[in-house]
Design a protein around this motif. Sequence first.
Motif, PDB file in Angstrom:
ATOM      1  N   GLU A 181       0.818  -1.218   0.000  1.00 20.47           N
ATOM      2  CA  GLU A 181       0.000   0.000   0.000  1.00 20.47           C
ATOM      3  C   GLU A 181       0.851   1.267   0.000  1.00 20.47           C
ATOM      4  OE1 GLU A 181      -3.322   0.098  -0.365  1.00 20.47           O
ATOM      5  OE2 GLU A 181      -3.175  -2.076  -0.622  1.00 20.47           O
ATOM      6  N   GLY A 182       2.169   1.117  -0.032  1.00 25.03           N
ATOM      7  CA  GLY A 182       3.042   2.284  -0.076  1.00 25.03           C
ATOM      8  C   GLY A 182       2.843   3.190   1.130  1.00 25.03           C
ATOM      9  N   TYR A 183       2.959   4.494   0.887  1.00 25.51           N
ATOM     10  CA  TYR A 183       2.881   5.449   2.012  1.00 25.51           C
ATOM     11  C   TYR A 183       1.473   5.960   2.257  1.00 25.51           C
ATOM     12  CZ  TYR A 183       7.894   5.159   1.773  1.00 25.51           C
ATOM     13  OH  TYR A 183       9.166   4.663   1.791  1.00 25.51           O
ATOM     14  N   HIS A 184       0.485   5.377   1.586  1.00 25.47           N
ATOM     15  CA  HIS A 184      -0.879   5.897   1.750  1.00 25.47           C
ATOM     16  C   HIS A 184      -1.434   5.676   3.161  1.00 25.47           C
ATOM     17  CE1 HIS A 184      -1.139   7.091  -2.402  1.00 25.47           C
ATOM     18  NE2 HIS A 184      -0.613   5.931  -2.743  1.00 25.47           N
ATOM     19  N   PRO A 185      -1.412   4.450   3.702  1.00 27.71           N
ATOM     20  CA  PRO A 185      -1.949   4.280   5.061  1.00 27.71           C
ATOM     21  C   PRO A 185      -1.011   4.914   6.093  1.00 27.71           C
ATOM     22  CG  PRO A 185      -1.826   2.187   3.855  1.00 27.71           C
ATOM     23  CD  PRO A 185      -0.977   3.177   3.120  1.00 27.71           C
ATOM     24  N   ARG A 186      -1.589   5.481   7.114  1.00 29.36           N
ATOM     25  CA  ARG A 186      -0.774   6.106   8.171  1.00 29.36           C
ATOM     26  C   ARG A 186      -1.089   5.435   9.506  1.00 29.36           C
ATOM     27  NH1 ARG A 186       1.908  10.715   6.857  1.00 29.36           N
ATOM     28  NH2 ARG A 186       1.565  11.528   4.753  1.00 29.36           N
ATOM     29  N   PHE A 187      -0.129   4.639   9.987  1.00 27.32           N
ATOM     30  CA  PHE A 187      -0.300   3.858  11.213  1.00 27.32           C
ATOM     31  C   PHE A 187       0.365   4.507  12.435  1.00 27.32           C
ATOM     32  CE2 PHE A 187      -1.432   0.258   8.457  1.00 27.32           C
ATOM     33  CZ  PHE A 187      -2.234  -0.539   9.269  1.00 27.32           C
ATOM     34  N   GLY A 188       1.035   5.654  12.257  1.00 23.51           N
ATOM     35  CA  GLY A 188       1.890   6.161  13.328  1.00 23.51           C
ATOM     36  C   GLY A 188       1.175   6.888  14.453  1.00 23.51           C
TER      37      GLY A 188
END
Length: 444
Positions: free
Chosen positions: A408-415
Amino acid sequence: MGFPEGFRWGVATAAYQVEGAVHEDGRGPSTWDVFAHTPGRVRDGHTGDVACDHYHRWPEDVALMKELGVNSYRFSLAWPRVQPSGSGAANPRGLDFYDRLVDALLAAGIEPAVTLYHWDLPQPLEDAGGWMNRDTAYRFAEYAYRAADRLADRVGMWITLNEPVVVTAYGYAFGVYAPGRTLMLDALPTAHHQLLGHGLAVTALRGGGARRVGLTNHYSPAWPADPESAADRDAALAFDAFMNRMFTDPVLTGAYPDLTALGGPDLAPYVHDLDMSVIASPIDFLGVNYYQPTRLQAPPAGGPLPFDMVDITEYPVTGMGWPIVPDAFLSLLRTLRARYSNGLPPLYVTENGCSFPDEVAPDGTVDDTARIEFLDAHIAAMRTAIDDGIDIRGYYAWSLLDNFEWAEGYHPRFGLVHVDYETQKRTPKRSYAWYRDLITVPPK
Ligand code: GBH
């Protein structure tokens, strides 16, 4: 709230997802470099070439963790930094990086928890068959020894493999993760070879001075689409054997679960004398990664798998579309306890978290209330499990930073911390302050 004495509150990352600097200090190519650079494999052609530039910005990231108040940090070593070709002498400059990181963590009062293999296999090993090749297990043990020999005097906790089921399923069976092979059930030998690598690495790590050694598995409670349907229940059982038991039963009981319903090749020819006792080498803890349950129905006749996944639609979902079901986390912890009873070592929740499309507001804040609610509900579920008498000794939020989310590359943000990939600016989200307040023991 009173968590057990010495409870580890941490955050987790993985090398390829955060480090970048893929050509520096003698690092060799991994399967993920090759996969991400193959057009069409990762959304929008994103790669881990730069990622969060953690390889250079680690002092800032350690400072963020110190401020956050965690007492442990789970990160992975990039095997191709330690052994660029996957075997032979260690690359000292690769180990120097982790040496500096470990020292900085200890200076900040943070215990390093090291994962040896979070999916970035040295490409030369893949060229020789990767995890389909039994020899990779021996190479893994050699790498484990070299890592421990350099770092074990200061690393509190060692995790051999991260989620080997994902490597087998997504890497070798379905081909959506590196190395992108589509062997379907013919990928099952990669399960045995990873387990053998784990068992051999346990001994190698202890020989190198490691104190606490275990592995981390991915678990997803299996729900039959129609609990009244025997066919759907069978589908859920087949999925459960594959996802939740195949990498746990051998380690904790010395035997594979019944895999006949899975319909794959017979593993017997791959299982040499003594393999099962090597795989069942005693471990000090089991790492549990939990994100969501999975709903299964009977597959269409003649399908390649004995189960079909169907969307769970009656719960709110994260940015990945994954249903938010804290009760499933509690039932998973109870199932592990019931299934393995006295054979279950202490548990650490080595990953739990969620992605949302978080944005920095004009006033510089990131309001991720939905993440706070997710973490709060899952930590409460874990708390109930602890009150039930389940021995859980730590919790690591995934993740410290927004990072490279694989296909998914850098699209999802889990941080807990937002990363601007143009500037590499880190911005703590509201969840960061919330987690800090939760885990900081107020002075008596
Ligand atoms: C973990 O994998 C990884 O250890 C970590 O590196 C990763 O960043 C984190 O989770 C977040 O994803 O699309 O319905 O087919 C979790 C295992 C494997 C769970 C892929 C979801 C896809 C489900 N994941 N799986 S679906």
